[in-house]
Design an enzyme around this catalytic site. Structure first.
Site, PDB file in Angstrom:
ATOM      1  N   ASP A   1       0.812  -1.178   0.032  1.00 37.10           N
ATOM      2  CA  ASP A   1      -0.042   0.001  -0.118  1.00 37.10           C
ATOM      3  C   ASP A   1       0.861   1.163   0.038  1.00 37.10           C
ATOM      4  O   ASP A   1       1.920   1.246   0.857  1.00 37.10           O
ATOM      5  CB  ASP A   1      -0.875  -0.338   1.158  1.00 37.10           C
ATOM      6  CG  ASP A   1      -2.128   0.879   0.963  1.00 37.10           C
ATOM      7  OD1 ASP A   1      -2.011   2.152   0.674  1.00 37.10           O
ATOM      8  OD2 ASP A   1      -3.253   0.312   1.068  1.00 37.10           O
ATOM      9  N   ASN A   2       0.521   2.155  -0.691  1.00 36.49           N
ATOM     10  CA  ASN A   2       1.210   3.379  -0.892  1.00 36.49           C
ATOM     11  C   ASN A   2       0.859   4.327   0.272  1.00 36.49           C
ATOM     12  O   ASN A   2       1.513   5.327   0.709  1.00 36.49           O
ATOM     13  CB  ASN A   2       1.351   4.235  -2.191  1.00 36.49           C
ATOM     14  CG  ASN A   2      -0.095   4.775  -2.482  1.00 36.49           C
ATOM     15  OD1 ASN A   2      -1.116   4.420  -1.691  1.00 36.49           O
ATOM     16  ND2 ASN A   2      -0.463   5.094  -3.826  1.00 36.49           N
TER      17      ASN A   2
ATOM     18  N   GLY B   1      -4.996   4.438   2.323  1.00 39.55           N
ATOM     19  CA  GLY B   1      -4.966   3.463   3.040  1.00 39.55           C
ATOM     20  C   GLY B   1      -4.065   4.069   4.465  1.00 39.55           C
ATOM     21  O   GLY B   1      -3.506   4.923   4.503  1.00 39.55           O
TER      22      GLY B   1
ATOM     23  N   VAL C   1       1.818   0.960  -6.580  1.00 40.37           N
ATOM     24  CA  VAL C   1       1.614  -0.019  -7.613  1.00 40.37           C
ATOM     25  C   VAL C   1       1.921   0.381  -9.244  1.00 40.37           C
ATOM     26  O   VAL C   1       2.035  -0.240 -10.062  1.00 40.37           O
ATOM     27  CB  VAL C   1       0.172  -1.031  -7.646  1.00 40.37           C
ATOM     28  CG1 VAL C   1       0.221  -1.609  -6.395  1.00 40.37           C
ATOM     29  CG2 VAL C   1      -0.696   0.163  -7.957  1.00 40.37           C
TER      30      VAL C   1
ATOM     31  N   LEU D   1      -6.656  -4.471  -4.983  1.00 37.58           N
ATOM     32  CA  LEU D   1      -7.510  -3.414  -4.463  1.00 37.58           C
ATOM     33  C   LEU D   1      -6.969  -2.061  -4.399  1.00 37.58           C
ATOM     34  O   LEU D   1      -7.383  -1.259  -3.725  1.00 37.58           O
ATOM     35  CB  LEU D   1      -8.014  -4.068  -3.068  1.00 37.58           C
ATOM     36  CG  LEU D   1      -9.113  -4.928  -3.126  1.00 37.58           C
ATOM     37  CD1 LEU D   1      -8.681  -6.310  -3.374  1.00 37.58           C
ATOM     38  CD2 LEU D   1      -9.787  -5.152  -1.667  1.00 37.58           C
TER      39      LEU D   1
ATOM     40  N   THR E   1      -2.775   4.554 -11.496  1.00 43.37           N
ATOM     41  CA  THR E   1      -3.045   3.154 -10.542  1.00 43.37           C
ATOM     42  C   THR E   1      -3.901   2.180 -11.177  1.00 43.37           C
ATOM     43  O   THR E   1      -3.629   1.019 -11.067  1.00 43.37           O
ATOM     44  CB  THR E   1      -3.945   3.874  -9.414  1.00 43.37           C
ATOM     45  OG1 THR E   1      -2.884   4.822  -8.719  1.00 43.37           O
ATOM     46  CG2 THR E   1      -3.939   2.584  -8.174  1.00 43.37           C
TER      47      THR E   1
ATOM     48  N   ASN F   1       1.214  -3.993 -13.977  1.00 49.53           N
ATOM     49  CA  ASN F   1       2.208  -4.342 -13.113  1.00 49.53           C
ATOM     50  C   ASN F   1       1.921  -5.626 -12.212  1.00 49.53           C
ATOM     51  O   ASN F   1       2.813  -6.530 -12.176  1.00 49.53           O
ATOM     52  CB  ASN F   1       2.926  -3.252 -12.267  1.00 49.53           C
ATOM     53  CG  ASN F   1       3.377  -2.312 -12.903  1.00 49.53           C
ATOM     54  OD1 ASN F   1       4.096  -2.402 -13.916  1.00 49.53           O
ATOM     55  ND2 ASN F   1       3.516  -0.960 -12.526  1.00 49.53           N
TER      56      ASN F   1
ATOM     57  N   TYR G   1     -11.683   7.779 -12.561  1.00 51.10           N
ATOM     58  CA  TYR G   1     -11.961   6.391 -11.721  1.00 51.10           C
ATOM     59  C   TYR G   1     -12.718   5.211 -12.506  1.00 51.10           C
ATOM     60  O   TYR G   1     -12.193   3.932 -12.875  1.00 51.10           O
ATOM     61  CB  TYR G   1     -12.663   6.692 -10.307  1.00 51.10           C
ATOM     62  CG  TYR G   1     -12.865   5.477  -9.703  1.00 51.10           C
ATOM     63  CD1 TYR G   1     -11.894   4.794  -8.694  1.00 51.10           C
ATOM     64  CD2 TYR G   1     -14.113   5.039  -9.612  1.00 51.10           C
ATOM     65  CE1 TYR G   1     -12.019   3.789  -7.859  1.00 51.10           C
ATOM     66  CE2 TYR G   1     -14.541   3.921  -8.704  1.00 51.10           C
ATOM     67  CZ  TYR G   1     -13.641   3.228  -7.841  1.00 51.10           C
ATOM     68  OH  TYR G   1     -13.713   2.060  -7.231  1.00 51.10           O
TER      69      TYR G   1
ATOM     70  N   ARG H   1     -18.481   9.050   1.096  1.00 45.56           N
ATOM     71  CA  ARG H   1     -19.627   8.383   0.353  1.00 45.56           C
ATOM     72  C   ARG H   1     -20.744   8.669   1.395  1.00 45.56           C
ATOM     73  O   ARG H   1     -20.600   9.006   2.637  1.00 45.56           O
ATOM     74  CB  ARG H   1     -18.886   6.987   0.293  1.00 45.56           C
ATOM     75  CG  ARG H   1     -18.063   7.066  -1.090  1.00 45.56           C
ATOM     76  CD  ARG H   1     -17.607   5.696  -1.490  1.00 45.56           C
ATOM     77  NE  ARG H   1     -16.384   5.303  -0.625  1.00 45.56           N
ATOM     78  CZ  ARG H   1     -15.772   4.141  -0.617  1.00 45.56           C
ATOM     79  NH1 ARG H   1     -16.009   3.285  -1.643  1.00 45.56           N
ATOM     80  NH2 ARG H   1     -14.795   3.980   0.264  1.00 45.56           N
TER      81      ARG H   1
END
Length: 350
Positions: free
Chosen positions: A54-55, A59, A80, A96, A115, A122, A168, A209
């Protein structure tokens, strides 16, 4: 535009402990996120070993803090969009790795698109090198603002390719194309899950959301915004159900490579959700009407026939049952207190 940090390629070489009977070695990209951290938990609980990457742009390390000392858990901070060289055997890859919160994925739309596309490429390359099966966490957003409801997997969608959500929506559509083509051309063993609105503990309070917005505002007594009057619909799946669907899809030997909708077909208007949340939070927060954001979909409802027939999966947790721990989680987050999530007894899902 805010420029977000980048992370260079990192190599990881690991010598995992002797494989237990039935143990799988799993990589979870985006594993410190809302869904990813719950998936890491589920895989560890099943006795598998997990490499979480995870970057940490969206997260949170607090989501996986309880796993950091587990002997079968490894965390690697990595983006990623940069190639990832890994050495060692790998059985499963769950992709994910992408912000799903509109305010956050719109913050840097180019990075969001990279991403989805470069990140998927990748991870697909890693799957090809290792022979791992790979699952793409796609989204109901590939249907755009649909003109049919419920949405079936064979519906091609109605997406604005240049709107604020396009980075997205179109990024996820492009990722599905990569998964499809590389399965067909190179034989990579792929799965595609189209995830509908999911809620539960570990959602970021600033997620933007509907559930996180309504619950945090209701707790604080702030106005609940009904964009466009709240007539648009959403179908909400509790996180435990969704994770069960992802694992079932990944482990099915007969499902094939077609996309599979995962979500709860119980459909509510946004106004109905506001009233339910306000009632369960025992809040007197006012409801206010605001303009509908551009390209905000008017309908979200999954046709889960494919998941039912091919996976034997359907959600089990009813909305109000899932909201109990979700509200408790947000209360603790707002108060700055850590809390454990108690298991939910399944009740009839809507």
């Amino acid at each position: 535009m805010t420029h977000l940090p980048r992370f260079e390629t990192q190599d990881i070489s690991w010598a995992p402990p002797r494989r237990h009977r039935g143990q799988l070695r799993c990589l979870v990209a985006g594993g410190a996120g809302f869904l990813g951290s719950h998936l890491c938990d589920r895989l560890i609980e099943a006795g598998h070993s997990v490499i979480c990457i995870d970057n940490l742009l969206t997260g949170r390390t607090k989501n996986i803090a309880h796993l950091m000392e587990h002997p079968d858990f490894t965390f690697l901070r990595h983006d990623v969009i940069a190639p990832l060289q890994m050495y060692g055997e790998l059985d499963r890859i769950y992709n994910l790795a992408c912000a799903a919160s509109p305010p956050k994925y719109q913050l840097d739309p180019l990075h969001t698109f990279q991403t989805c596309v470069a990140g998927s490429m990748n991870l697909l390359s890693l799957a090809e090198r290792t022979g791992a099966r790979i699952l793409q966490a796609s989204t109901s957003e590939v249907y755009g603002d649909p003109d049919i409801s419920p949405q079936r997997e064979d519906y091609r969608g109605r997406v604005n390719t240049t709107g604020p959500r396009a980075c997205y929506d179109e990024g996820k559509r492009a990722a599905e194309t990569l998964f499809h083509d590389l399965q067909a051309i190179r034989g990579i063993d792929t799965r595609i899950a189209r995830i509908f609105n999911t809620y539960g503990p570990r959602m970021d309070p600033e997620d933007g959301r509907v559930i996180s917005n309504f619950v945090t505002r209701a707790i604080r007594g702030a106005p609940l915004q009904l964009y466009g009057g709240g007539t648009q619909t959403r179908s909400l799946c509790y996180v435990d159900d969704l994770i069960s669907g992802l694992v079932a899809l990944m482990e099915s030997e007969t499902v094939g490579h077609d996309p599979v909708n995962l979500g709860n077909p119980g459909e509510y208007t946004v106004a109905e959700l506001a009233h339910i949340v306000r009632d369960m939070c025992e809040s007197r927060a006012p409801l206010v009407v605001s303009d509908l954001p551009l390209d905000d979909p008017m309908q979200r409802c999954p046709d889960i026939t494919r998941a039912e027939t091919r996976l034997g999966w359907r959600p089990e947790i009813a909305l109000r049952s899932g909201l109990v721990p979700t509200i408790a989680y947000f209360r603790a987050e707002i108060a700055g207190v850590e809390t454990a999530t108690a298991p939910i007894t399944a009740t009839a899902a809507e």
